[in-house]
Design a protein around this motif. Structure first.
Motif, mmCIF file in Angstrom:
data_model
loop_
_atom_site.group_PDB
_atom_site.id
_atom_site.type_symbol
_atom_site.label_atom_id
_atom_site.label_comp_id
_atom_site.label_asym_id
_atom_site.label_seq_id
_atom_site.Cartn_x
_atom_site.Cartn_y
_atom_site.Cartn_z
ATOM 1 N N TYR A 54 0.841 -1.196 0.000
ATOM 2 C CA TYR A 54 0.000 0.000 0.000
ATOM 3 C C TYR A 54 0.878 1.250 0.000
ATOM 4 C CZ TYR A 54 -4.151 -2.794 0.986
ATOM 5 O OH TYR A 54 -5.169 -3.683 0.909
ATOM 6 N N SER A 55 0.271 2.353 -0.389
ATOM 7 C CA SER A 55 0.930 3.658 -0.326
ATOM 8 C C SER A 55 -0.134 4.715 -0.061
ATOM 9 C CB SER A 55 1.669 3.970 -1.638
ATOM 10 O OG SER A 55 0.751 4.159 -2.693
ATOM 11 N N ALA A 57 -2.730 7.463 -0.770
ATOM 12 C CA ALA A 57 -3.547 7.718 -1.956
ATOM 13 C C ALA A 57 -3.434 9.164 -2.408
ATOM 14 C CB ALA A 57 -5.010 7.377 -1.671
ATOM 15 N N ARG A 58 -3.068 10.052 -1.520
ATOM 16 C CA ARG A 58 -2.887 11.479 -1.854
ATOM 17 C C ARG A 58 -1.923 12.099 -0.869
ATOM 18 N NH1 ARG A 58 -5.842 14.551 1.720
ATOM 19 N NH2 ARG A 58 -7.486 13.465 2.900
ATOM 20 N N LYS A 94 -8.268 0.867 4.089
ATOM 21 C CA LYS A 94 -7.698 1.892 3.208
ATOM 22 C C LYS A 94 -7.937 3.314 3.705
ATOM 23 C CE LYS A 94 -7.757 -0.681 -1.140
ATOM 24 N NZ LYS A 94 -8.202 -0.674 -2.560
ATOM 25 N N LEU A 127 -5.303 5.306 2.035
ATOM 26 C CA LEU A 127 -4.298 4.438 1.421
ATOM 27 C C LEU A 127 -4.856 3.845 0.133
ATOM 28 C CD1 LEU A 127 -3.015 2.494 4.576
ATOM 29 C CD2 LEU A 127 -2.109 4.618 3.598
ATOM 30 N N ASP A 128 -3.957 3.442 -0.747
ATOM 31 C CA ASP A 128 -4.351 2.795 -1.986
ATOM 32 C C ASP A 128 -3.359 1.679 -2.281
ATOM 33 O OD1 ASP A 128 -5.638 2.159 -4.304
ATOM 34 O OD2 ASP A 128 -5.047 3.960 -5.415
ATOM 35 N N ARG A 129 -3.808 0.737 -3.070
ATOM 36 C CA ARG A 129 -2.928 -0.359 -3.455
ATOM 37 C C ARG A 129 -1.758 0.204 -4.273
ATOM 38 N NH1 ARG A 129 -3.055 -3.413 -7.962
ATOM 39 N NH2 ARG A 129 -5.071 -2.473 -8.533
ATOM 40 N N GLN A 130 -0.561 -0.218 -3.943
ATOM 41 C CA GLN A 130 0.626 0.275 -4.653
ATOM 42 C C GLN A 130 0.929 -0.629 -5.839
ATOM 43 O OE1 GLN A 130 4.797 -0.080 -3.078
ATOM 44 N NE2 GLN A 130 4.599 2.144 -2.890
ATOM 45 N N PRO A 167 0.423 4.970 -6.055
ATOM 46 C CA PRO A 167 -0.957 4.511 -5.835
ATOM 47 C C PRO A 167 -1.637 4.144 -7.150
ATOM 48 C CG PRO A 167 -0.770 6.888 -5.510
ATOM 49 C CD PRO A 167 0.621 6.362 -5.641
ATOM 50 N N ARG A 169 -4.722 4.088 -8.460
ATOM 51 C CA ARG A 169 -5.683 4.937 -9.169
ATOM 52 C C ARG A 169 -4.995 6.089 -9.896
ATOM 53 N NH1 ARG A 169 -11.074 5.514 -5.301
ATOM 54 N NH2 ARG A 169 -11.602 3.287 -5.256
ATOM 55 N N LEU A 204 4.170 10.716 -3.235
ATOM 56 C CA LEU A 204 3.398 9.531 -3.597
ATOM 57 C C LEU A 204 4.161 8.556 -4.482
ATOM 58 C CD1 LEU A 204 -0.078 11.124 -4.487
ATOM 59 C CD2 LEU A 204 0.650 10.148 -2.308
#
Length: 309
Positions: A54-55, A57-58, A94, A127-130, A167, A169, A204
């Motif tokens: 994860y990382s 998201a913003r 997340k 968080l978002d999937r990296q 991230p 997205r 990011l």
């Protein structure tokens, strides 16, 4: 003699007086910096121990907080800002919220604060999937080479692509990264330049490699005359008749010789835009669109008389 005596009194024990003044100023500064003051800081936010895969998201905005501390410590904070540190360890979702407390504030140089107050008491972390993907590299070339020269189409750089990680997205919307601006002002011979790669958001994304080697090449520029190029009209109303004079234009353009040699008259777009023009006579300037690498030197004529009736 009286004046001389007064001068002697003024400079008597001058060294002692200077030392006394320095001591007084030092004591005053010490007393002032030992007092407690309150200042407002914009503290950067750092999220540690993000779960693997994860990382963020913003990027997170700075947190505004009031810090009460000794004067000498507040002076030190001007050289290195306090930071807000959030631990994301064992977070399996997340999105989560953190209630900010003084324990989240990390002060530089192991200094201490008597009181800390955050303007916003709560912060939301997303968080978002990296993921990672290969993206193209685009050069940001700035300036003009020496007179009579242009950048050659045979410029090459290694590598031609990079691996961008971030991230998922946001990464979906990116297909390329740019080099740092490369200035070519006054260059006249081939040159090897190393340039860093610019990240969309340094908080990011990560890119590998971090730099590229650019082989700059230059070639002599030339000029070419295109005569009697027809004009086209856009945004004309079907309710009116349109005439304009003259009906053609002559252009002088410059650019790399290999581009000039293959350029055709149909590649040059000369347009008169009639948008929102009422009936009557108008003086319009033509819009000239040239192929990439070509530069307009002269146009004759540039203005046209348009009659809408």
């Amino acid at each position: 003699m009286k004046i001389t005596g007064n001068k002697h009194k003024i400079f008597r024990n001058l060294d002692i007086r200077i030392v006394s003044l320095v001591l007084a100023v030092t004591l005053w500064l010490y007393a002032s910096t030992e007092r407690y003051y309150k200042l407002t800081f914009h503290c950067p936010v750092e999220v540690r121990n993000i779960p693997p895969g994860y990382s963020l998201a913003r990027c997170l905005p700075p947190v505004i907080c009031d810090i009460e501390a000794r004067g000498k410590d507040l002076v030190a904070f001007q050289f290195k800002n306090p930071a807000v540190v959030i631990d994301a360890e064992n977070r399996q979702i997340k999105k989560f919220k953190v209630k900010l407390t003084p324990d989240h504030l990390v002060l530089p140089f192991r200094l201490k604060a008597r009181a800390v107050q955050f303007l916003d008491q709560e912060m939301e972390i997303n968080l978002d999937r990296q993921t990672e993907k290969a993206v193209n590299i685009l050069l940001d070339l700035v300036g003009d080479p020496a007179d009579g020269l242009v950048l050659s189409d045979s410029i090459r750089y290694e590598p031609a692509s990079a691996l961008l990680k971030g991230p998922a997205r946001q990464l979906e919307m990116l297909d390329a990264v740019y080099s740092a601006p490369i200035r070519v002002d006054g260059f006249s011979v081939g040159t090897l330049v190393r340039s860093a790669l610019m990240l969309p958001d340094s908080c990011l994304f990560a890119v590998s490699p971090g730099s590229i080697d650019v082989f700059l090449r230059f070639e002599k520029s030339g000029e070419r005359v295109f005569k009697n190029i027809p004009l086209s009209v856009i945004n004309r109303s079907r309710d009116y008749l349109v005439s304009f004079a003259p009906g053609t234009i002559d252009l002088v353009v410059s650019g790399p010789r290999n581009v000039l040699e293959v350029a055709k008259q149909s590649d040059l777009k000369i347009v008169l835009d009639l948008k929102d023009l009422p009936p009557g006579k108008h003086q319009l300037q033509a819009t000239i669109e040239l192929p990439d690498k070509l530069v307009l030197i002269a146009a004759s004529p540039r203005d046209f008389e348009v009659n809408i009736r």
